[in-house]
Design a protein around this motif. Structure first.
Motif, PDB file in Angstrom:
ATOM      1  N   LEU A   1       1.337-112.041  22.436  1.00 25.39           N
ATOM      2  CA  LEU A   1       2.060-110.912  21.838  1.00 25.39           C
ATOM      3  C   LEU A   1       1.342-110.304  20.635  1.00 25.39           C
ATOM      4  O   LEU A   1       1.957-109.588  19.851  1.00 25.39           O
ATOM      5  CB  LEU A   1       3.471-111.367  21.439  1.00 25.39           C
ATOM      6  CG  LEU A   1       4.382-111.749  22.597  1.00 25.39           C
ATOM      7  CD1 LEU A   1       5.662-112.385  22.085  1.00 25.39           C
ATOM      8  CD2 LEU A   1       4.687-110.530  23.458  1.00 25.39           C
TER       9      LEU A   1
ATOM     10  N   LEU B   1       1.809-106.545  19.872  1.00 31.83           N
ATOM     11  CA  LEU B   1       3.184-106.040  19.887  1.00 31.83           C
ATOM     12  C   LEU B   1       3.459-105.015  18.794  1.00 31.83           C
ATOM     13  O   LEU B   1       4.086-103.986  19.054  1.00 31.83           O
ATOM     14  CB  LEU B   1       4.174-107.198  19.796  1.00 31.83           C
ATOM     15  CG  LEU B   1       5.609-106.863  20.140  1.00 31.83           C
ATOM     16  CD1 LEU B   1       5.718-106.272  21.541  1.00 31.83           C
ATOM     17  CD2 LEU B   1       6.473-108.089  20.031  1.00 31.83           C
TER      18      LEU B   1
ATOM     19  N   LEU C   1      10.462-113.217  21.235  1.00 34.35           N
ATOM     20  CA  LEU C   1      10.650-111.969  20.493  1.00 34.35           C
ATOM     21  C   LEU C   1      11.714-112.128  19.413  1.00 34.35           C
ATOM     22  O   LEU C   1      11.576-111.582  18.312  1.00 34.35           O
ATOM     23  CB  LEU C   1      11.011-110.836  21.448  1.00 34.35           C
ATOM     24  CG  LEU C   1       9.896-110.417  22.404  1.00 34.35           C
ATOM     25  CD1 LEU C   1      10.411-109.432  23.433  1.00 34.35           C
ATOM     26  CD2 LEU C   1       8.712-109.839  21.646  1.00 34.35           C
TER      27      LEU C   1
ATOM     28  N   HIS D   1      11.530-109.388  16.535  1.00 35.78           N
ATOM     29  CA  HIS D   1      11.144-108.119  17.159  1.00 35.78           C
ATOM     30  C   HIS D   1      12.242-107.487  18.017  1.00 35.78           C
ATOM     31  O   HIS D   1      12.065-106.360  18.470  1.00 35.78           O
ATOM     32  CB  HIS D   1       9.895-108.304  18.033  1.00 35.78           C
ATOM     33  CG  HIS D   1       8.624-108.286  17.264  1.00 35.78           C
ATOM     34  ND1 HIS D   1       8.119-107.171  16.654  1.00 35.78           N
ATOM     35  CD2 HIS D   1       7.741-109.274  16.991  1.00 35.78           C
ATOM     36  CE1 HIS D   1       6.984-107.452  16.047  1.00 35.78           C
ATOM     37  NE2 HIS D   1       6.735-108.732  16.236  1.00 35.78           N
TER      38      HIS D   1
END
Length: 174
Positions: free
Chosen positions: A94, A97, A120, A125
Motif C-alpha cells: 500500500l 496509497l 486500511l 485510510h
C-alpha cells in the motif's frame, strides 16, 4: 484527498461472504442492488484484495480483466500473478496509497475484502463504511474486518430500510 469508501454487503453476524466464498444469501436484484449499482458510477477507482479478485476469476472473469471497466481497478496482493496484458493494476503493498488518494479523479471504492479493510483501517485510510445489511446468519466465512482491526466509533450518515430485513447504512469513520 479523495475518500476511501468500503461499500459492501454484510450478514447480520458480520460476514461479507460465507464458507467457500458463498454469497448466495445476499440479494442479487431489487432496489437495494439497483441503488448499489448507481453508487458504483460515482467511484473513480476500485481497490480490492487478492481473494476478492479471485472470486471474480472463479465466476468467469478472465485473468487480468477489469471487473469494473468504467473505473481504474487495483488489486493489492503479494502473491497474485497476472498476464502482461492485464487491464488492472497490481500493487504488492500500500505504499502508493497516499499518492492514489491525492491523484484519483474521485472517490475510491474498497470492494473487499476483510483483510484489506483491516489494513486500511489500521492505517487510518478508511473514510466511510456503506453496508448493505442482509437478514441472514452465515456463521463463518470472511468477516467485514479481519482480526486486529482497531476499534472506532462510527457516525451514522444515512439509513434506508428496504423491507424484509434489508437495510442500507452509511457511516463516517473518524
Amino acid at each position: 484527498m479523495h475518500p476511501i469508501i468500503y461499500d459492501v454487503a454484510v450478514s447480520a453476524d458480520g460476514y461479507i461472504c460465507g464458507p467457500d466464498a458463498d454469497v448466495s444469501a445476499f440479494p442479487h436484484s431489487g432496489p437495494i442492488v439497483d441503488d448499489y449499482m448507481a453508487r458504483l458510477q460515482n467511484y473513480a477507482v476500485a481497490l480490492m484484495g487478492r481473494a476478492t479478485y479471485e472470486f471474480g476469476l472463479a465466476h468467469g472473469l478472465p485473468p487480468g480483466a477489469n471487473p469494473y471497466p468504467h473505473m481504474r481497478s487495483i488489486v493489492v496482493s503479494s502473491k497474485l500473478e497476472l498476464p502482461e496484458t492485464s487491464e488492472i493494476e497490481l500493487w504488492r503493498d500500500l505504499s502508493a496509497l497516499n499518492t492514489l488518494r491525492q491523484q484519483a479523479e474521485g472517490p475510491i471504492y474498497l470492494c473487499g475484502g476483510g483483510v484489506l479493510a483491516q489494513a486500511l483501517a489500521q492505517a487510518c485510510h478508511l473514510s466511510e463504511l456503506r453496508l448493505k445489511r442482509a437478514p441472514c446468519i452465515l456463521g463463518s466465512g470472511i468477516p467485514l474486518f479481519a482480526p486486529g482491526t482497531p476499534s472506532f466509533t462510527l457516525s451514522l450518515l444515512e439509513q434506508r430500510d428496504y423491507g424484509n430485513g434489508l437495510l442500507y447504512q452509511a457511516f463516517r469513520i473518524p
